[in-house]
Structure formats: structure tokens, C-alpha cells
Design a protein around this motif. Structure first.
Motif, PDB file in Angstrom:
ATOM      1  N   GLY A  42       0.806  -1.217   0.000  1.00 36.09           N
ATOM      2  CA  GLY A  42       0.000   0.000   0.000  1.00 36.09           C
ATOM      3  C   GLY A  42       0.835   1.261   0.000  1.00 36.09           C
ATOM      4  N   LYS A  43       0.305   2.239  -0.707  1.00 33.96           N
ATOM      5  CA  LYS A  43       0.995   3.523  -0.834  1.00 33.96           C
ATOM      6  C   LYS A  43       1.106   4.231   0.514  1.00 33.96           C
ATOM      7  CE  LYS A  43       1.115   7.239  -4.199  1.00 33.96           C
ATOM      8  NZ  LYS A  43       0.441   7.842  -5.343  1.00 33.96           N
ATOM      9  N   ASN A  44       0.096   4.100   1.356  1.00 32.38           N
ATOM     10  CA  ASN A  44       0.114   4.741   2.668  1.00 32.38           C
ATOM     11  C   ASN A  44       1.223   4.146   3.539  1.00 32.38           C
ATOM     12  OD1 ASN A  44      -0.933   6.588   4.622  1.00 32.38           O
ATOM     13  ND2 ASN A  44      -1.829   4.830   5.674  1.00 32.38           N
ATOM     14  N   VAL A  73       6.858  -2.557  -6.903  1.00 29.74           N
ATOM     15  CA  VAL A  73       7.302  -3.801  -7.525  1.00 29.74           C
ATOM     16  C   VAL A  73       6.152  -4.681  -7.982  1.00 29.74           C
ATOM     17  CG1 VAL A  73       9.542  -3.829  -6.387  1.00 29.74           C
ATOM     18  CG2 VAL A  73       7.590  -4.904  -5.262  1.00 29.74           C
ATOM     19  N   SER A  74       4.918  -4.353  -7.576  1.00 33.37           N
ATOM     20  CA  SER A  74       3.764  -5.145  -7.979  1.00 33.37           C
ATOM     21  C   SER A  74       2.497  -4.316  -7.833  1.00 33.37           C
ATOM     22  CB  SER A  74       3.654  -6.406  -7.117  1.00 33.37           C
ATOM     23  OG  SER A  74       2.461  -7.093  -7.398  1.00 33.37           O
ATOM     24  N   GLY A  82      -0.900  -2.513  -4.034  1.00 32.79           N
ATOM     25  CA  GLY A  82       0.441  -2.242  -4.551  1.00 32.79           C
ATOM     26  C   GLY A  82       1.486  -2.690  -3.549  1.00 32.79           C
ATOM     27  N   ILE A  83       2.519  -3.311  -4.058  1.00 30.86           N
ATOM     28  CA  ILE A  83       3.630  -3.762  -3.221  1.00 30.86           C
ATOM     29  C   ILE A  83       4.815  -2.846  -3.511  1.00 30.86           C
ATOM     30  CG2 ILE A  83       5.148  -5.700  -2.636  1.00 30.86           C
ATOM     31  CD1 ILE A  83       2.184  -6.273  -2.059  1.00 30.86           C
ATOM     32  N   TYR A  84       5.424  -2.348  -2.444  1.00 31.72           N
ATOM     33  CA  TYR A  84       6.547  -1.424  -2.560  1.00 31.72           C
ATOM     34  C   TYR A  84       7.751  -1.958  -1.794  1.00 31.72           C
ATOM     35  CZ  TYR A  84       3.023   1.916  -4.111  1.00 31.72           C
ATOM     36  OH  TYR A  84       2.027   2.554  -4.788  1.00 31.72           O
TER      37      TYR A  84
END
Length: 77
Positions: free
Chosen positions: A40-42, A63-64, A69-71
Motif C-alpha cells: 500500500g501507498k500509505n 514492484v507489484s 500495490g507492493i513497494y
């Protein structure tokens, strides 16, 4: 009511104690080149901000796109 207030002098202001226990321990264990993965972006923004507050430099990459979303967040300095 203001007559009940007592003025005190020469009382030092204590340091702010702000513990980022959610990420702080992990950040303290990271060495340059290490990374963590968050979802997550948060979460990415919070972890990155916590690293910056501790004085570390970091780089982030998505990355995904699964879920939120994966960061990955790397400690660069």
C-alpha cells in the motif's frame, strides 16, 4: 478561575518523545543496502517518512500492482 492558576518559573521543557514503534525497530536494524517490502501507498509513505525522520536516506520502488500495490524501500545511506 484564573486566580487558581500558579505561575511556575525555570521549569525546563521536556524533550518530545515520539516513538514510531510500528517501524522504528525495523529501521534501527537496517543497514545500507537492506530493504523491506510493504503493501500500500500509505504504508510506503509512512515507512519512508519514519526513515527520513531518523536521518536515513531511502529509495522506494513499486514492484507489484497486486492488492494496494507492493513497494520496496531501501536504506541508501
Amino acid at each position: 478561575m484564573t486566580g487558581n492558576l500558579k505561575i511556575e518559573k525555570n521549569i525546563p521543557i521536556p524533550k518530545k518523545y515520539r516513538s514510531n514503534t510500528k517501524y522504528g525497530e525495523t529501521i534501527n536494524k537496517m543497514e545500507v543496502g537492506d530493504c523491506v517490502t510493504v503493501e500500500g501507498k500509505n504504508a510506503k509513505s509512512c515507512f519512508y517518512a519514519a526513515m527520513r525522520k531518523k536521518g536515513y536516506k531511502a529509495a522506494t520502488r513499486k514492484v507489484s500492482s497486486e492488492g494496494y500495490g507492493i513497494y520496496r524501500i531501501w536504506r541508501t545511506e
